[in-house]
Scaffold this motif. Sequence first.
Motif, mmCIF file in Angstrom:
data_model
loop_
_atom_site.group_PDB
_atom_site.id
_atom_site.type_symbol
_atom_site.label_atom_id
_atom_site.label_comp_id
_atom_site.label_asym_id
_atom_site.label_seq_id
_atom_site.Cartn_x
_atom_site.Cartn_y
_atom_site.Cartn_z
ATOM 1 N N ASN A 104 6.366 -5.430 -26.812
ATOM 2 C CA ASN A 104 6.391 -5.229 -25.373
ATOM 3 C C ASN A 104 4.975 -5.026 -24.881
ATOM 4 O OD1 ASN A 104 9.182 -5.309 -24.720
ATOM 5 N ND2 ASN A 104 9.422 -3.292 -25.637
ATOM 6 N N VAL A 105 4.650 -5.682 -23.796
ATOM 7 C CA VAL A 105 3.357 -5.512 -23.161
ATOM 8 C C VAL A 105 3.487 -4.388 -22.142
ATOM 9 C CG1 VAL A 105 1.666 -6.635 -21.670
ATOM 10 C CG2 VAL A 105 2.748 -7.923 -23.525
ATOM 11 N N LYS A 106 2.551 -3.472 -22.143
ATOM 12 C CA LYS A 106 2.601 -2.327 -21.242
ATOM 13 C C LYS A 106 2.359 -2.733 -19.784
ATOM 14 C CE LYS A 106 0.478 2.174 -20.551
ATOM 15 N NZ LYS A 106 -0.525 3.108 -21.045
ATOM 16 N N SER A 107 1.397 -3.625 -19.568
ATOM 17 C CA SER A 107 1.108 -4.119 -18.222
ATOM 18 C C SER A 107 0.300 -5.402 -18.360
ATOM 19 C CB SER A 107 0.344 -3.079 -17.391
ATOM 20 O OG SER A 107 -0.883 -2.763 -17.992
ATOM 21 N N ILE A 108 0.078 -6.088 -17.231
ATOM 22 C CA ILE A 108 -0.706 -7.321 -17.248
ATOM 23 C C ILE A 108 -1.768 -7.252 -16.169
ATOM 24 C CG2 ILE A 108 0.959 -8.528 -15.768
ATOM 25 C CD1 ILE A 108 0.140 -11.123 -17.272
ATOM 26 N N MET A 135 1.731 -4.697 -12.990
ATOM 27 C CA MET A 135 1.057 -5.981 -12.757
ATOM 28 C C MET A 135 -0.105 -5.824 -11.790
ATOM 29 S SD MET A 135 4.272 -8.601 -12.384
ATOM 30 C CE MET A 135 5.152 -7.579 -11.213
ATOM 31 N N TYR A 136 -1.249 -6.368 -12.217
ATOM 32 C CA TYR A 136 -2.450 -6.304 -11.402
ATOM 33 C C TYR A 136 -3.200 -7.629 -11.498
ATOM 34 C CZ TYR A 136 -1.544 -1.318 -11.894
ATOM 35 O OH TYR A 136 -0.948 -0.090 -11.898
ATOM 36 N N ALA A 137 -3.979 -7.927 -10.475
ATOM 37 C CA ALA A 137 -4.923 -9.041 -10.528
ATOM 38 C C ALA A 137 -6.308 -8.446 -10.329
ATOM 39 C CB ALA A 137 -4.628 -10.077 -9.457
ATOM 40 N N MET A 138 -7.170 -8.666 -11.294
ATOM 41 C CA MET A 138 -8.561 -8.243 -11.164
ATOM 42 C C MET A 138 -9.311 -9.388 -10.482
ATOM 43 S SD MET A 138 -8.807 -5.171 -12.289
ATOM 44 C CE MET A 138 -10.593 -5.061 -12.110
ATOM 45 N N LEU A 139 -9.764 -9.142 -9.275
ATOM 46 C CA LEU A 139 -10.498 -10.125 -8.488
ATOM 47 C C LEU A 139 -11.978 -9.778 -8.661
ATOM 48 C CD1 LEU A 139 -8.093 -9.899 -5.448
ATOM 49 C CD2 LEU A 139 -8.037 -11.556 -7.333
ATOM 50 N N ILE A 140 -12.660 -10.585 -9.435
ATOM 51 C CA ILE A 140 -13.977 -10.223 -9.954
ATOM 52 C C ILE A 140 -15.054 -11.122 -9.345
ATOM 53 C CG2 ILE A 140 -15.347 -9.965 -12.062
ATOM 54 C CD1 ILE A 140 -12.624 -9.757 -13.582
#
Length: 135
Positions: free
Chosen positions: A2-6, A48-53
């Motif tokens: 299981n993945v904790k988060s993405i 769930m997150y999106a890193m906008l870099i």
Amino acid sequence: MNVKSIYVNLPTKDLNITREFWTSLGFSFNEQFSNDKALCLTLHEGLMYAMLIGHDMFNTFTNRPIADGSTTQVLTALEVESREQVDTIVQIALQNGATRYRDSADHGWMYYDSFADLDGHQWEILFSDPAQIPQ
């Protein structure tokens, strides 16, 4: 397993404009992981997150060129609670500078629409009702 988060990592040209765009769509940011080099867009708190870099920082993570928005490397699909929410999010995105890269599609049990954000990243917003999948 299981993945904790993405965390989806995406390059962005202008963090201020990017923040304004996603805020106008009703999203928020995890400020603990946001600074003048990157924004942590919260898609689902804790999951769930999106890193906008920014490009300068993004370049430190890869030895490949950053896509310029004219190519597709990933399609990010976000499932929401209703068909109406799909339409609302896409409409607001388009009003705030996003572009349409394909028409909406209705498969009965699944409905989606799409936009490319200000950096050319392609997003699909969808609603599905698995109970309506034809047997």
